[in-house]
Write an enzyme that holds these catalytic residues in place. Structure first.
Site, PDB file in Angstrom:
ATOM      1  N   GLY A 151       0.838  -1.197   0.000  1.00  0.00           N
ATOM      2  CA  GLY A 151       0.000   0.000   0.000  1.00  0.00           C
ATOM      3  C   GLY A 151       0.872   1.244   0.000  1.00  0.00           C
ATOM      4  N   LYS A 152       0.409   2.258  -0.733  1.00  0.00           N
ATOM      5  CA  LYS A 152       1.122   3.552  -0.716  1.00  0.00           C
ATOM      6  C   LYS A 152       0.403   4.382   0.340  1.00  0.00           C
ATOM      7  CE  LYS A 152       2.921   6.828  -4.103  1.00  0.00           C
ATOM      8  NZ  LYS A 152       4.253   6.974  -3.548  1.00  0.00           N
ATOM      9  N   ILE A 153       0.798   4.174   1.578  1.00  0.00           N
ATOM     10  CA  ILE A 153       0.054   4.655   2.734  1.00  0.00           C
ATOM     11  C   ILE A 153       0.875   5.721   3.468  1.00  0.00           C
ATOM     12  CG2 ILE A 153      -0.869   3.911   4.994  1.00  0.00           C
ATOM     13  CD1 ILE A 153      -1.460   1.177   3.517  1.00  0.00           C
TER      14      ILE A 153
END
Ligand code: PMP
Length: 307
Positions: free
Chosen positions: A158-160
């Protein structure tokens, strides 16, 4: 860096100064946001187009799913939002930053039963992420003292937002020590990626990239792999160590912001002769052409016109 003064915010275009967020936003306190970095390029045929827009927005949807929240927007709605915000700012070439975040609500770590998921799309003009010198002559990297977190303690696909803190401290450490960017190892000591880029190396004609263990599945990485596949060059996805990288003939970073940035040195060891190698240079040129619609044989549907 000119910023687009119009933003897309929860379905509407408005001036950036009118787009407010609450101090009670959960994301501000706990990093519960997911984002994308996308580039639009002026096209050879005229006008602008956004590169691999759908793939970026699918990844955004997946990042929100990985965090465990429902997403109130479809990919098609977000595609329209991205086009609309480029048009509202008269940008044919820019960087786009969609960011979805848990907004105003209960401020415990538990975000409550009904969190608000806000979505904004910002734009700005952004040159070479690792500097013009970096992209032309190669960038100087250092292996960080900070590790890319283990897959059991982070959501690496995830690009969190909250997960970027490790990257922020690693990057600051690298810059303070006179380097351009940090490379992070995994907890077993194998190379992973930069703080905002994936990593490739070339040795004796063999191209390797770090396997999809704890790294972000970069869209530029996927583009580069398809590029090599079309050229009949095999790319091996594998784990490799820092000393294997030191003795590479060529190495480069890939990312939407960094595009194709050749690596000059790692931990003060020159890669090859310290100048971008032939494969990296050709890839860099071809990537710059491809994103501007000059190599139509690559990727049908990769360029979404801004119109
Ligand atoms: N790794 C990390 C940690 C990143 O932040 C990025 C930038 N999104 C990348 C790799 C490269 O991904 P992409 O090619 O999709 O921009």
């Amino acid at each position: 860096m000119a910023r687009g003064n119009q933003v897309w915010y929860n379905g509407k275009i408005l001036p950036v100064e009118n787009a407010k967020i609450s101090l009670f936003s959960h994301a501000l306190h706990y990093g519960t946001g997911a984002f994308e970095g996308i580039r639009a390029y002026k096209q050879k045929s005229g006008g602008g187009a956004i590169f691999r827009l759908r793939e970026h927005l699918v990844r955004l949807t997946e990042s929100v799913k990985i965090m465990g929240f429902a997403f109130p927007y479809t990919v098609d709605q977000m595609i329209e939002g991205c086009i609309a915000v480029c048009k509202a700012n008269n940008f044919e070439e820019c960087y786009l930053r969609p960011i979805a975040f848990i907004g105003d609500g209960p401020l415990g770590v538990h975000p409550g039963a009904n969190p608000t998921l806000d979505l904004a799309i910002l734009t700005w003009e952004w040159g070479s992420y690792l500097g013009d010198k970096g992209i032309d002559e190669g960038t100087k990297l250092v292996v960080s003292s900070y590790l890319r977190p283990h897959v059991n303690s982070s959501l690496t696909k995830g690009k969190i937002t909250g997960q970027y803190l490790t990257g922020v401290v690693a990057k600051r450490e690298a810059i303070a020590a006179g380097f351009d960017e940090a490379l992070m190892l995994d907890p077993d000591g194998f190379m992973t990626e930069g703080t905002g880029e994936n990593l490739f190396m070339v040795k004796d004609g063999v191209v390797k990239t770090t396997s999809l263990t704890s790294i972000l599945n970069g869209i530029t990485r996927q583009t580069v792999m398809e590029y090599f596949k079309r050229k009949g060059i095999e790319v091996i996805e594998t784990r490799f160590t820092r000393d294997e990288l030191y003795t590479a003939d060529e190495a480069f970073l890939t990312g939407t912001a960094a595009e194709i940035t050749p690596i000059k040195s790692v931990d003060n060891r020159l890669i090859g002769n310290g100048k971008p190698g032939p494969l990296s240079l050709k890839l860099k040129q071809d990537y710059a052409a491809l994103v501007r619609g000059e190599l139509p044989e690559y990727g049908k549907g990769w360029l979404t016109p801004i119109k």
